[in-house]
Design an enzyme around this catalytic site. Structure first.
Site, mmCIF file in Angstrom:
data_model
loop_
_atom_site.group_PDB
_atom_site.id
_atom_site.type_symbol
_atom_site.label_atom_id
_atom_site.label_comp_id
_atom_site.label_asym_id
_atom_site.label_seq_id
_atom_site.Cartn_x
_atom_site.Cartn_y
_atom_site.Cartn_z
ATOM 1 N N LYS A 112 -11.630 -12.124 -15.715
ATOM 2 C CA LYS A 112 -12.066 -12.194 -17.029
ATOM 3 C C LYS A 112 -11.827 -13.566 -17.600
ATOM 4 C CE LYS A 112 -13.496 -9.558 -19.877
ATOM 5 N NZ LYS A 112 -14.905 -9.172 -20.519
ATOM 6 N N HIS B 11 7.588 -8.222 -3.873
ATOM 7 C CA HIS B 11 6.373 -8.433 -4.549
ATOM 8 C C HIS B 11 6.450 -9.614 -5.394
ATOM 9 C CE1 HIS B 11 3.816 -4.727 -3.419
ATOM 10 N NE2 HIS B 11 5.172 -4.185 -3.380
ATOM 11 N N CYS C 122 5.320 -6.145 1.420
ATOM 12 C CA CYS C 122 5.698 -4.779 1.496
ATOM 13 C C CYS C 122 5.089 -3.788 2.567
ATOM 14 C CB CYS C 122 5.269 -4.293 0.159
ATOM 15 S SG CYS C 122 5.961 -2.492 -0.292
ATOM 16 N N TYR C 123 3.977 -3.367 2.576
ATOM 17 C CA TYR C 123 3.180 -2.543 3.550
ATOM 18 C C TYR C 123 2.945 -3.268 4.549
ATOM 19 C CZ TYR C 123 0.253 0.621 6.224
ATOM 20 O OH TYR C 123 -0.569 1.214 7.262
ATOM 21 N N SER D 42 -25.491 -7.337 -23.908
ATOM 22 C CA SER D 42 -24.743 -6.417 -24.627
ATOM 23 C C SER D 42 -24.183 -7.442 -26.103
ATOM 24 C CB SER D 42 -23.672 -5.909 -24.018
ATOM 25 O OG SER D 42 -22.735 -6.773 -23.734
ATOM 26 N N GLY D 43 -24.089 -8.649 -25.636
ATOM 27 C CA GLY D 43 -23.316 -9.593 -26.790
ATOM 28 C C GLY D 43 -22.014 -9.912 -26.261
ATOM 29 N N GLY D 44 -21.535 -9.055 -25.157
ATOM 30 C CA GLY D 44 -20.108 -9.232 -24.967
ATOM 31 C C GLY D 44 -19.762 -10.550 -24.003
ATOM 32 N N VAL D 45 -18.613 -10.953 -23.898
ATOM 33 C CA VAL D 45 -18.605 -12.200 -22.940
ATOM 34 C C VAL D 45 -19.032 -12.181 -21.763
ATOM 35 C CG1 VAL D 45 -16.635 -13.546 -22.099
ATOM 36 C CG2 VAL D 45 -16.202 -12.226 -24.028
ATOM 37 N N ASP D 46 -18.960 -10.981 -20.847
ATOM 38 C CA ASP D 46 -19.410 -10.876 -19.440
ATOM 39 C C ASP D 46 -21.058 -11.376 -19.386
ATOM 40 O OD1 ASP D 46 -17.010 -10.445 -19.097
ATOM 41 O OD2 ASP D 46 -17.075 -8.249 -18.771
ATOM 42 N N SER D 47 -21.751 -10.524 -20.317
ATOM 43 C CA SER D 47 -23.129 -10.596 -20.069
ATOM 44 C C SER D 47 -23.662 -11.662 -20.847
ATOM 45 C CB SER D 47 -23.930 -9.271 -20.788
ATOM 46 O OG SER D 47 -23.735 -9.207 -22.293
ATOM 47 N N SER D 48 -22.836 -12.344 -21.735
ATOM 48 C CA SER D 48 -23.453 -13.576 -22.533
ATOM 49 C C SER D 48 -23.363 -14.671 -21.620
ATOM 50 C CB SER D 48 -22.375 -13.688 -23.638
ATOM 51 O OG SER D 48 -22.748 -12.878 -24.498
ATOM 52 N N GLY E 187 0.795 -1.303 -0.011
ATOM 53 C CA GLY E 187 -0.057 -0.018 -0.030
ATOM 54 C C GLY E 187 0.885 1.094 0.118
ATOM 55 N N GLU F 247 3.848 -11.384 -6.089
ATOM 56 C CA GLU F 247 2.723 -11.549 -7.015
ATOM 57 C C GLU F 247 2.850 -10.918 -8.450
ATOM 58 O OE1 GLU F 247 2.008 -7.599 -4.947
ATOM 59 O OE2 GLU F 247 3.014 -9.457 -4.820
#
Length: 513
Positions: A369, A169, A82-83, A223-229, A55, A171
């Site tokens: 995603k 870090h 870190c923090y 919308s036809g996008g990945v998320d809403s589909s 942070g 990650e």
């Protein structure tokens, strides 16, 4: 769900989502939570381990975020990054000071004591540092595990408790063996089980949706996008015909988008689909508007009005579904209320349920995603749908810099279609995070057919990324760029110059507006 998973305490680092991704990649569930949670609450939810993030604050600042010290008495393994490390050092009686020189970038880490955190790792490798404070004196009950040239205590551990700290870090991709360090914490120290899979997610989500939606219908803005589909298919699996998808054609979608949505969801999947042709209304509202934030607000406002009107026609609608993802939440507000800096607001985070009086259903809210695509694959969805490149909610309106008109939309839509088709033909489409055209608010002089022209300039934007949080400009083959530019200039009336965007995120964003 958290029992047996990992809690990530949010101290404001923009790397938080990377920590979460690294944990999930090991098939272990995790959640990002604020540092205000007390030990009693953490004991009740029963995590297998806790990670304290980095942070921007200093632990010796009066307003620096802290943690309930009783957390360290729960016998739950803790990893401070870190923090998070500096906070542990302070709480246990060590000393943290301002570094004479900020340490940022690669630093060679030398392992002094392998212990469980560095088990089966080399004695020396590159780590990634990003800190302005450092542990000047280690607490008495700790031992040193590793050091760098500038950090005498690059990694430490409690002598008897399962508390480990690293100044670097693990990650980030720049840290060699970082994934192994995280895996060691998850499995060697925290005894996590690999039970976070999309198959288990589907089983749990379907039951959760059925429990939540006991009666009444659900509406979803498709919308036809990945998320809403993927959201639509998951909900359809859970509640069937009680789901109503509303597709609002706002006039700023891609070429043939409305037909593709109708063919897939209504004809192929047999869902309730309501399609509204509202392009002219949106364009009237957008007339003369050049400010991108005003465009977003106008498109959002008009969408809500149309969506509300169509939803009321259905009857017995009690729930609103949205395809909100975890990065949307992290970028819009710090996930679960922590102090991470707000980067930008997202069109699908908050607001709509209050206006409509509906209960909110967000089944993908804790997924990244790549997990959404994995979920869609598990649900049997087609590769072409799952791997469509992201498309912004305000559509082509924010890829037209300046005034949005039917003429300018036609130019961008045709140019963008050529661009995408050429990238697909070259076998590059699924290797890129996004590739699209941006119509600039300038014109340039050209010569076409021995005549002087003064026409539009189109920018090509193509980036590679894992999750959209960071991105590099794509090094497309010169022949491909040439083919795209030649076709656009030759076939799209109104464009006489094509340029290529070579900026990365950060400092730039992927979209221009």
């Amino acid at each position: 769900m958290i029992k047996g998973g990992i809690l990530i305490i949010d101290y404001g680092s923009q790397y938080n989502q990377l920590i979460a991704r690294r944990v999930r990649e090991n098939n272990v569930y995790c959640r990002i939570v604020p540092p205000t949670l007390n030990a009693d609450y953490i004991r009740k939810i029963g995590p297998a381990g806790i990670i304290l993030s980095g942070g921007p604050a200093s632990v010796y600042d009066d307003k620096g975020p802290t943690i309930d010290p009783a957390v360290f008495e729960l016998d739950i393994p803790v990893l401070g990054i870190c923090y998070g490390m500096q906070l542990i050092v302070k709480i246990f009686g060590g000393t943290v000071k301002r570094s004479p020189k900020r340490e940022y970038g690669r630093a060679r880490l030398h392992i002094d004591k392998r212990d469980k955190l560095f088990q089966n790792l080399p004695k020396s490798f590159i780590s990634w540092m990003s800190h302005g404070d450092y542990a000047a004196r280690m607490p008495d009950d700790f031992v040193r595990l590793a050091h760098t040239e500038n950090s005498g205590y690059a990694a430490i551990a409690h002598k008897s408790k399962k508390i480990f700290c690293v100044q670097f870090h693990p990650e980030v991709a720049h840290t060699e063996n970082g994934l192994k360090i995280i895996a060691n914490f998850l499995f060697n120290i925290s005894s996590c089980k690999k039970n976070w899979t999309m198959r288990s997610f589907i089983k749990r989500s379907v039951q959760d949706i059925r429990d939540a939606v006991s009666e009444g219908n659900v509406v979803l803005g498709l919308s036809g996008g990945v998320d809403s589909s993927v959201t639509a298919v998951l909900l359809h699996k859970a509640i069937g015909r009680r789901l109503y998808c509303i597709f609002v054609d706002n006039g700023v979608v891609r070429k043939n988008e409305a037909k593709k949505v109708r063919d897939l969801f209504k004809k192929h999947l047999g869902m309730n689909l309501i399609q509204v042709d509202a392009g002219k209304r949106f364009l009237r509202e957008l007339k003369g508007v050049t400010d991108p934030e005003k465009k977003r607000k106008i498109i959002g406002r008009v969408f809500i009005r149309i969506f509300e009107k169509e939803a009321k026609k259905i009857g017995a609608v009690k729930y609103l579904a949205q395809g909100t993802l975890y990065p949307d939440v992290i970028e819009s507000v710090s996930a679960f209320g922590g102090p991470s800096a707000v980067i930008k607001s997202h069109h699908n985070v908050g607001g709509l349920p209050k206006k409509m009086g509906l209960k909110l259903i967000e089944p993908l809210r804790e997924l990244f995603k790549d997990e959404v695509r994995e979920l869609g694959k598990e649900l049997g969805m087609e590769h072409e749908v799952l791997w469509r490149q992201p498309f912004p909610g305000p559509g082509l309106a924010i890829r037209i810099i300046g005034d949005v008109t039917e003429e300018r939309l036609a130019v961008l839509r045709e140019a963008d279609d050529i661009l995408v088709n050429e990238i697909k033909k070259a076998g590059m489409y699924y290797k890129l995070w996004q590739s699209f055209g941006v119509l600039l608010p300038i014109k340039s002089v050209g010569v076409m057919g021995d005549e002087r022209t003064y026409e539009n300039v189109l920018a090509i934007r193509a980036v590679t990324s894992q999750d959209g949080m960071t991105a590099d400009w794509a090094k497309l083959p010169y022949d491909l760029i040439q083919n795209i530019a030649s076709r656009i200039i030759s076939e799209v009336k109104g464009v006489n110059r094509v340029v290529y965007d070579v900026s990365s995120k950060p400092p730039s964003t992927i979209e221009w507006e």
